[in-house]
Motif scaffolding. Structure first.
Motif, PDB file in Angstrom:
ATOM      1  N   MET A   1       0.800  -1.213   0.000  1.00  0.00           N
ATOM      2  CA  MET A   1       0.000   0.000   0.000  1.00  0.00           C
ATOM      3  C   MET A   1       0.839   1.271   0.000  1.00  0.00           C
ATOM      4  O   MET A   1       0.301   2.378   0.049  1.00  0.00           O
ATOM      5  N   ALA A   2       2.174   1.119  -0.103  1.00  0.00           N
ATOM      6  CA  ALA A   2       3.029   2.304  -0.196  1.00  0.00           C
ATOM      7  C   ALA A   2       2.703   3.104  -1.442  1.00  0.00           C
ATOM      8  O   ALA A   2       2.849   4.326  -1.463  1.00  0.00           O
ATOM      9  N   ARG A   3       2.257   2.434  -2.483  1.00  0.00           N
ATOM     10  CA  ARG A   3       1.912   3.139  -3.722  1.00  0.00           C
ATOM     11  C   ARG A   3       0.673   4.009  -3.560  1.00  0.00           C
ATOM     12  O   ARG A   3       0.397   4.870  -4.392  1.00  0.00           O
ATOM     13  N   ILE A   4      -0.069   3.803  -2.469  1.00  0.00           N
ATOM     14  CA  ILE A   4      -1.299   4.548  -2.216  1.00  0.00           C
ATOM     15  C   ILE A   4      -1.097   5.605  -1.131  1.00  0.00           C
ATOM     16  O   ILE A   4      -1.591   6.735  -1.253  1.00  0.00           O
ATOM     17  N   VAL A   5      -0.367   5.255  -0.058  1.00  0.00           N
ATOM     18  CA  VAL A   5      -0.250   6.165   1.102  1.00  0.00           C
ATOM     19  C   VAL A   5       1.181   6.398   1.553  1.00  0.00           C
ATOM     20  O   VAL A   5       1.404   7.022   2.593  1.00  0.00           O
ATOM     21  N   GLY A   6       2.164   5.910   0.813  1.00  0.00           N
ATOM     22  CA  GLY A   6       3.549   6.081   1.224  1.00  0.00           C
ATOM     23  C   GLY A   6       4.016   4.934   2.116  1.00  0.00           C
ATOM     24  O   GLY A   6       3.212   4.134   2.606  1.00  0.00           O
ATOM     25  N   THR A   7       5.318   4.876   2.330  1.00  0.00           N
ATOM     26  CA  THR A   7       5.916   3.723   3.011  1.00  0.00           C
ATOM     27  C   THR A   7       5.485   3.602   4.469  1.00  0.00           C
ATOM     28  O   THR A   7       5.115   2.514   4.933  1.00  0.00           O
ATOM     29  N   GLU A   8       5.532   4.703   5.228  1.00  0.00           N
ATOM     30  CA  GLU A   8       5.264   4.619   6.663  1.00  0.00           C
ATOM     31  C   GLU A   8       3.836   4.164   6.949  1.00  0.00           C
ATOM     32  O   GLU A   8       3.610   3.237   7.739  1.00  0.00           O
ATOM     33  N   LEU A   9       2.867   4.809   6.318  1.00  0.00           N
ATOM     34  CA  LEU A   9       1.475   4.390   6.518  1.00  0.00           C
ATOM     35  C   LEU A   9       1.213   3.040   5.864  1.00  0.00           C
ATOM     36  O   LEU A   9       0.421   2.239   6.374  1.00  0.00           O
ATOM     37  N   GLY A  10       1.897   2.771   4.753  1.00  0.00           N
ATOM     38  CA  GLY A  10       1.761   1.472   4.109  1.00  0.00           C
ATOM     39  C   GLY A  10       2.209   0.332   5.011  1.00  0.00           C
ATOM     40  O   GLY A  10       1.613  -0.749   5.019  1.00  0.00           O
ATOM     41  N   GLU A  11       3.270   0.569   5.786  1.00  0.00           N
ATOM     42  CA  GLU A  11       3.733  -0.441   6.737  1.00  0.00           C
ATOM     43  C   GLU A  11       2.661  -0.725   7.788  1.00  0.00           C
ATOM     44  O   GLU A  11       2.470  -1.874   8.199  1.00  0.00           O
TER      45      GLU A  11
ATOM     46  N   VAL B   1       3.049  10.411  -2.610  1.00  0.00           N
ATOM     47  CA  VAL B   1       3.470   9.435  -1.600  1.00  0.00           C
ATOM     48  C   VAL B   1       4.962   9.533  -1.301  1.00  0.00           C
ATOM     49  O   VAL B   1       5.444   8.915  -0.347  1.00  0.00           O
ATOM     50  N   ALA B   2       5.704  10.317  -2.092  1.00  0.00           N
ATOM     51  CA  ALA B   2       7.117  10.529  -1.780  1.00  0.00           C
ATOM     52  C   ALA B   2       7.295  11.605  -0.705  1.00  0.00           C
ATOM     53  O   ALA B   2       8.372  11.747  -0.132  1.00  0.00           O
ATOM     54  N   ALA B   3       6.221  12.362  -0.434  1.00  0.00           N
ATOM     55  CA  ALA B   3       6.277  13.434   0.566  1.00  0.00           C
ATOM     56  C   ALA B   3       5.686  12.941   1.884  1.00  0.00           C
ATOM     57  O   ALA B   3       4.850  12.043   1.914  1.00  0.00           O
ATOM     58  N   ASP B   4       6.120  13.559   2.976  1.00  0.00           N
ATOM     59  CA  ASP B   4       5.591  13.214   4.293  1.00  0.00           C
ATOM     60  C   ASP B   4       4.306  14.008   4.549  1.00  0.00           C
ATOM     61  O   ASP B   4       4.324  15.247   4.499  1.00  0.00           O
ATOM     62  N   PRO B   5       3.200  13.329   4.844  1.00  0.00           N
ATOM     63  CA  PRO B   5       1.970  14.050   5.151  1.00  0.00           C
ATOM     64  C   PRO B   5       1.974  14.570   6.587  1.00  0.00           C
ATOM     65  O   PRO B   5       2.772  14.131   7.431  1.00  0.00           O
ATOM     66  N   LEU B   6       1.080  15.509   6.859  1.00  0.00           N
ATOM     67  CA  LEU B   6       0.812  15.927   8.235  1.00  0.00           C
ATOM     68  C   LEU B   6      -0.113  14.885   8.850  1.00  0.00           C
ATOM     69  O   LEU B   6      -1.122  14.503   8.257  1.00  0.00           O
TER      70      LEU B   6
END
Length: 400
Positions: A174-184, A335-340
């Protein structure tokens, strides 16, 4: 006699268009052509209704169709649009005339690389019923693909006490949808609920041995399974439109009013449509239930009120029910950027907000937080600042 409005596809977009035409006061003939023999049904319940429940949730009953004077042609397959003549050809040789045509045929499941008893995709009611029959009394399920369909089926199977192995070639699917941290965190959600997550892994072979299935994975593991669900995406069926003269580019190209640029009386809604989005300055397909409904309402209005056209400029929205998480996604996310991020516990609630180069909220992700979801979608649509909505969600008043 007028050909009226002809809707091809009993999808949510197609049926909502037919309903909305009557709500807008359209008095001419409305006909829905649907390839499946069933009354039109909603697709999300196929992977959300518990496995011991009925996944058939009608979008329109026979009684409602009669009351609204909507003709349903079920089991009818469209094979050609003759746009110059305002005609639709069906596989049985029937040719239907129309004044306005709405294409709402959706998308099909990407075919499985394997076939045979116990191997399933999930896109139609027949698929859902076959899967439920296959899982009756099953002990172990293999899910290939950790997207929304695969994750939801894994969740349903675990609720039934079935052992589940889920495989995806991406290390963090799911990193392709929400980025690596949330995808984990979404990957860990499977593990917390007892699913064997084999991410960064593929299926090497899937064989039928002595009337049972045996899977071998790229990591060398091998095990028997009772059923397999292959959820590796969707494909558009555009071949029947190639001779129509319509502009096809990863879907049926439309303006912001839902009209094709080639023929103003031909429209498209739902997964098969690629609308121009003024806010983003580009055309895109938005494969989401809510978007299909909103497009349907827009097209119905524009057919009835051609002198008062409405544009549809969506904030993409999709939801997914996985275990005890209700996940909602909005807009576009870099998803390459860090969200708030705002997170609360007891009970768990989470919101992530992405922003564009000018600090405007561009996308969002929430877990178990309906009010934050509404606020995020409105902020994105209005082009509001990301830091302001982040601050609002972080206040004690919002936490209560």
């Amino acid at each position: 006699m007028s050909g009226g409005v002809l809707v091809v596809g009993g999808s949510v977009g197609g049926i909502r268009t037919a309903r909305a035409l009557r709500n807008e006061g359209y008095a001419g003939p409305v006909t829905v052509v649907e390839a499946e023999p069933h009354l039109p049904y909603d697709k999300p319940p196929l992977s959300k209704v518990p496995l011991d429940g009925d996944a058939h949730v009608p979008l329109l009953t026979a009684a409602e169709a009669r009351e609204l004077d909507i003709e349903l042609r079920l089991g009818a397959v469209a094979i050609e649009v003759r746009a110059q003549a305002n005609q639709l050809a069906l596989a049985d040789g029937t040719v239907l005339d129309y004044d306005e045509l709405v294409i709402a045929t959706g998308a099909a499941a990407r075919p499985s690389p394997w076939s045979g008893p116990g191997i399933h995709v999930l896109r139609t009611l027949a698929d859902a019923r076959a899967l439920r029959e296959s899982l009756h009394g099953a002990n172990r399920l293999l899910v290939v693909g950790a997207g929304f369909i695969g994750a939801e089926v894994a969740s349903l199977a675990r609720k039934q006490g079935i052992d589940v192995t889920i495989v995806d070639p991406a290390p963090v699917p799911m990193a392709r949808i929400v980025g690596t941290e949330l995808g984990e965190r979404l990957s860990d959600l499977h593990r917390v609920h007892g699913v064997e997550a084999k991410f960064g892994t593929t299926v090497s072979t899937l064989d039928c041995v002595d009337d049972s299935l045996r899977a071998t994975l790229s990591d060398g593991s091998e095990f028997p399974v009772d059923a397999v669900v292959v959820g590796i995406g969707a494909v558009l069926e555009l071949g029947w439109l190639e001779s129509s003269g319509l502009t096809l580019d990863d879907g049926v190209v439309c303006d912001e009013y839902g009209r094709t640029p080639d023929f103003a009386n031909i429209h498209a809604v739902g997964d098969i449509s690629k609308w121009y989005q003024p806010r983003l300055g580009t055309s895109a397909r938005v494969e989401h239930w809510t978007n299909a409904v909103e497009q349907a309402n827009t097209v119905a209005h524009n057919i009835v009120h051609a002198d008062d056209l409405l544009a549809h400029d969506p904030v993409a929205y999709v939801w997914s029910d996985q275990y005890d998480w209700k996940i909602q996604l909005f807009g576009t996310r870099d998803v390459a950027a860090d969200p708030l991020v705002v997170e609360q516990s007891d009970p768990l609630r989470l919101a992530a907000i992405w922003q564009d180069s000018e600090g405007r909220a561009s996308g969002g992700f929430t877990v178990n937080w309906p009010k934050a979801s509404v606020q995020l979608r409105r902020t994105i649509a209005a082009g509001g600042p990301a830091d302001a909505v982040h601050a609002q969600l972080s206040t004690p008043a919002v936490k209560r």
